[in-house]
Design a protein around this motif. Structure first.
Motif, PDB file in Angstrom:
ATOM      1  N   TRP A  15       0.833  -1.206   0.000  1.00 34.16           N
ATOM      2  CA  TRP A  15       0.000   0.000   0.000  1.00 34.16           C
ATOM      3  C   TRP A  15       0.873   1.265   0.000  1.00 34.16           C
ATOM      4  O   TRP A  15       0.664   2.173  -0.794  1.00 34.16           O
ATOM      5  CB  TRP A  15      -0.911  -0.025   1.222  1.00 34.16           C
ATOM      6  CG  TRP A  15      -1.773   1.195   1.360  1.00 34.16           C
ATOM      7  CD1 TRP A  15      -1.530   2.287   2.131  1.00 34.16           C
ATOM      8  CD2 TRP A  15      -3.012   1.450   0.697  1.00 34.16           C
ATOM      9  NE1 TRP A  15      -2.542   3.195   2.007  1.00 34.16           N
ATOM     10  CE2 TRP A  15      -3.469   2.703   1.125  1.00 34.16           C
ATOM     11  CE3 TRP A  15      -3.769   0.722  -0.216  1.00 34.16           C
ATOM     12  CZ2 TRP A  15      -4.656   3.265   0.673  1.00 34.16           C
ATOM     13  CZ3 TRP A  15      -4.960   1.285  -0.660  1.00 34.16           C
ATOM     14  CH2 TRP A  15      -5.389   2.533  -0.217  1.00 34.16           C
ATOM     15  N   TRP A  49      -5.002  -9.466   0.269  1.00 35.12           N
ATOM     16  CA  TRP A  49      -5.505  -8.696   1.417  1.00 35.12           C
ATOM     17  C   TRP A  49      -6.091  -7.362   0.933  1.00 35.12           C
ATOM     18  O   TRP A  49      -7.194  -6.976   1.310  1.00 35.12           O
ATOM     19  CB  TRP A  49      -4.353  -8.462   2.379  1.00 35.12           C
ATOM     20  CG  TRP A  49      -4.670  -7.691   3.623  1.00 35.12           C
ATOM     21  CD1 TRP A  49      -4.966  -6.364   3.709  1.00 35.12           C
ATOM     22  CD2 TRP A  49      -4.701  -8.196   4.961  1.00 35.12           C
ATOM     23  NE1 TRP A  49      -5.165  -6.020   5.015  1.00 35.12           N
ATOM     24  CE2 TRP A  49      -5.008  -7.117   5.803  1.00 35.12           C
ATOM     25  CE3 TRP A  49      -4.479  -9.453   5.507  1.00 35.12           C
ATOM     26  CZ2 TRP A  49      -5.104  -7.265   7.178  1.00 35.12           C
ATOM     27  CZ3 TRP A  49      -4.568  -9.582   6.884  1.00 35.12           C
ATOM     28  CH2 TRP A  49      -4.884  -8.506   7.706  1.00 35.12           C
ATOM     29  N   ARG A  52      -9.366  -7.742  -0.967  1.00 38.15           N
ATOM     30  CA  ARG A  52     -10.525  -7.914  -0.076  1.00 38.15           C
ATOM     31  C   ARG A  52     -11.024  -6.570   0.457  1.00 38.15           C
ATOM     32  O   ARG A  52     -12.176  -6.423   0.797  1.00 38.15           O
ATOM     33  CB  ARG A  52     -10.176  -8.825   1.096  1.00 38.15           C
ATOM     34  CG  ARG A  52      -9.938 -10.261   0.754  1.00 38.15           C
ATOM     35  CD  ARG A  52     -11.160 -11.073   0.781  1.00 38.15           C
ATOM     36  NE  ARG A  52     -11.812 -10.978   2.079  1.00 38.15           N
ATOM     37  CZ  ARG A  52     -12.958 -11.516   2.342  1.00 38.15           C
ATOM     38  NH1 ARG A  52     -13.564 -12.213   1.432  1.00 38.15           N
ATOM     39  NH2 ARG A  52     -13.523 -11.382   3.515  1.00 38.15           N
ATOM     40  N   GLU A  53     -10.115  -5.600   0.544  1.00 42.02           N
ATOM     41  CA  GLU A  53     -10.478  -4.263   1.014  1.00 42.02           C
ATOM     42  C   GLU A  53     -10.841  -3.328  -0.142  1.00 42.02           C
ATOM     43  O   GLU A  53     -11.007  -2.129   0.053  1.00 42.02           O
ATOM     44  CB  GLU A  53      -9.323  -3.665   1.822  1.00 42.02           C
ATOM     45  CG  GLU A  53      -9.037  -4.404   3.110  1.00 42.02           C
ATOM     46  CD  GLU A  53      -7.895  -3.798   3.897  1.00 42.02           C
ATOM     47  OE1 GLU A  53      -7.099  -2.992   3.338  1.00 42.02           O
ATOM     48  OE2 GLU A  53      -7.783  -4.134   5.088  1.00 42.02           O
ATOM     49  N   ASN A  54     -10.947  -3.886  -1.356  1.00 39.84           N
ATOM     50  CA  ASN A  54     -11.269  -3.113  -2.565  1.00 39.84           C
ATOM     51  C   ASN A  54     -10.282  -1.970  -2.805  1.00 39.84           C
ATOM     52  O   ASN A  54     -10.663  -0.888  -3.222  1.00 39.84           O
ATOM     53  CB  ASN A  54     -12.698  -2.570  -2.502  1.00 39.84           C
ATOM     54  CG  ASN A  54     -13.712  -3.661  -2.548  1.00 39.84           C
ATOM     55  OD1 ASN A  54     -13.565  -4.610  -3.316  1.00 39.84           O
ATOM     56  ND2 ASN A  54     -14.733  -3.567  -1.721  1.00 39.84           N
ATOM     57  N   LYS A  55      -9.013  -2.227  -2.570  1.00 44.64           N
ATOM     58  CA  LYS A  55      -7.993  -1.203  -2.753  1.00 44.64           C
ATOM     59  C   LYS A  55      -7.178  -1.405  -4.024  1.00 44.64           C
ATOM     60  O   LYS A  55      -6.377  -0.539  -4.370  1.00 44.64           O
ATOM     61  CB  LYS A  55      -7.063  -1.190  -1.540  1.00 44.64           C
ATOM     62  CG  LYS A  55      -7.812  -0.826  -0.276  1.00 44.64           C
ATOM     63  CD  LYS A  55      -7.003   0.062   0.609  1.00 44.64           C
ATOM     64  CE  LYS A  55      -7.828   0.726   1.660  1.00 44.64           C
ATOM     65  NZ  LYS A  55      -8.028   0.031   2.874  1.00 44.64           N
TER      66      LYS A  55
END
Length: 80
Positions: A15, A49, A52-55
């Motif tokens: 990220w 990961w 799953r957080e739509n990032k």
């Protein structure tokens, strides 16, 4: 051994790496791997990961048919 804490930490690395660019940039797996220094397994888990957080978004380059990652900022507006 890989557990949620390790995957979460690696997701943070991915990220921050992608966020550091500050523009919408498409990343190939190899570019992201080189930029983060993560192993294949660690990078796949971290991207999962974030997915799953739509990032992150996934797309296939129509000319090369390579799979790439596309980072999407999730903006949240706070009410005053």
């Amino acid at each position: 051994m890989m557990n949620q804490a390790v995957i979460g930490t690696n997701a943070g690395i991915v990220w921050r790496t992608m966020d550091g660019v500050r523009i919408r940039q498409r990343w190939s797996f190899s570019e992201l791997k080189r930029a983060t220094g993560l192993s294949d397994m660690d990078l796949y888990a971290a991207v999962g990961w974030l997915a799953r957080e739509n990032k992150v978004e996934f797309f296939t380059d129509s000319q090369t048919e390579d799979d790439n990652f596309f980072f999407e900022f999730a903006l949240f507006l706070l009410k005053p």
